[in-house]
Design an enzyme around this catalytic site. Sequence first.
Site, PDB file in Angstrom:
ATOM      1  N   ASP A 164      36.596 -37.365  24.586  1.00  0.00           N
ATOM      2  CA  ASP A 164      35.549 -37.488  25.600  1.00  0.00           C
ATOM      3  C   ASP A 164      35.920 -36.610  26.784  1.00  0.00           C
ATOM      4  O   ASP A 164      37.103 -36.333  27.008  1.00  0.00           O
ATOM      5  CB  ASP A 164      35.436 -38.938  26.077  1.00  0.00           C
ATOM      6  CG  ASP A 164      34.853 -39.855  25.015  1.00  0.00           C
ATOM      7  OD1 ASP A 164      34.618 -39.380  23.889  1.00  0.00           O
ATOM      8  OD2 ASP A 164      34.645 -41.038  25.317  1.00  0.00           O
ATOM      9  N   HIS A 188      41.705 -36.356  19.226  1.00  0.00           N
ATOM     10  CA  HIS A 188      41.679 -36.276  17.773  1.00  0.00           C
ATOM     11  C   HIS A 188      41.700 -34.819  17.322  1.00  0.00           C
ATOM     12  O   HIS A 188      41.554 -33.903  18.131  1.00  0.00           O
ATOM     13  CB  HIS A 188      40.419 -36.964  17.238  1.00  0.00           C
ATOM     14  CG  HIS A 188      40.299 -38.405  17.624  1.00  0.00           C
ATOM     15  ND1 HIS A 188      40.357 -39.432  16.711  1.00  0.00           N
ATOM     16  CD2 HIS A 188      40.114 -39.002  18.834  1.00  0.00           C
ATOM     17  CE1 HIS A 188      40.207 -40.599  17.333  1.00  0.00           C
ATOM     18  NE2 HIS A 188      40.058 -40.360  18.631  1.00  0.00           N
ATOM     19  N   SER A 228      43.335 -36.275  31.528  1.00  0.00           N
ATOM     20  CA  SER A 228      43.925 -34.951  31.715  1.00  0.00           C
ATOM     21  C   SER A 228      42.988 -33.890  31.172  1.00  0.00           C
ATOM     22  O   SER A 228      41.776 -33.995  31.318  1.00  0.00           O
ATOM     23  CB  SER A 228      45.292 -34.881  31.035  1.00  0.00           C
ATOM     24  OG  SER A 228      45.979 -33.734  31.458  1.00  0.00           O
TER      25      SER A 228
END
Length: 409
Positions: free
Chosen positions: A191, A267, A378
């Site tokens: 995200d 991911h 981050s």
Amino acid sequence: MATSVGHRCLGLLHGVAPWRSSLHPCEITALSQSLQPLRKLPFRAFRTDARKIHTAPARTMFLLRPVPILLATGGGYAGYRQYEKYRERELEKLGLEIPPKLAGHWEVALYKSVPTRLLSRAWGRLNQVELPHWLRRPVYSLYIWTFGVNMKEAAVEDLHHYRNLSEFFRRKLKPQARPVCGLHSVISPSDGRILNFGQVKNCEVEQVKGVTYSLESFLGPRTCTEDLPFPPATSCDSFKNQLVTREGNELYHCVIYLAPGDYHCFHSPTDWTVSHRRHFPGSLMSVNPGMARWIKELFCHNERVVLTGDWKHGFFSLTAVGATNVGSIRIYFDQDLHTNSPRHSKGSYNDFSFVTHTNREGVPMRKGEHLGEFNLGSTIVLIFEAPKDFNFQLKTGQKIRFGEALGSL
């Protein structure tokens, strides 16, 4: 007249009686009350025209207080920065393009002097402190309200389930919350918000529009070891060109910023094989979009973990960039990685190869497979080669979620 009044004041202050007869009793009372605080000051005497004059030392009247001065200076600078941002936003509303105003060397050096690594380690330990059961809901609710967290997507919605802030930051999602796009070759690994994307031209990569960083500084220098996925280079141009392993391909990049309220796991963005890891201990400056527009080569200053390997079109890399309070970067299949450790010094890097005598390929990753996680939030930077007809399905500044398409052929 002024001299006469002065003599009267001094006489009253030191109890000189002769002047009392020339003053009205009300004047004596008023002057005594107004001069009473001066009696407490230490006086010293010196002679002027053979007459003693008493005065207080300057240090007792003008005390320099460093903390208020620093607070005033810092507050003034912060106010000036906020005014600059406000002015830029107003100009952008008018449709005017604002050239980036970069931080000076002294500003970057001053920022880097802040012990952000130590503070981040302290923050990490604080996050691991188990909260009392009764305190969990109010603490997490405040965080949810502040950063706009959508707990309906979490695998466990009950706030009492999370024993500490660290567990809450690293919460998992429901399996159906992020469907992985199967039609496109590259998906978003997390995200976040798209800061920039496009082709890598020359050896400069844009972290945001108009602000760049060096490709070689970001990925690190070449070495002659056989296990690295790229050969040694002798110049900037050859560094970029030798990453492109197939004729007709181009080098592309994409920068995704993870805000504190975002899902913090990342991911695999495609089917690829990870053959090498390079860890850069460094600073832990903030990487929010405002800082990315202000500090050139911000990503090169910060601690980061560079994973490199190959996909069906050639070279592929994913870099997890640390930030303030995000000293912990975890790669699930790499148990030897320890980020923000005091035993690692800034300006160095360490390499690790996943290619061994028993495993000649490395670590295979499937698109959408769990790869790693941050604490808090981050930035992730993708740099990869692809054919010239590769197209991004993105807009700068857009919000994106893990599993959505980044681009395809």
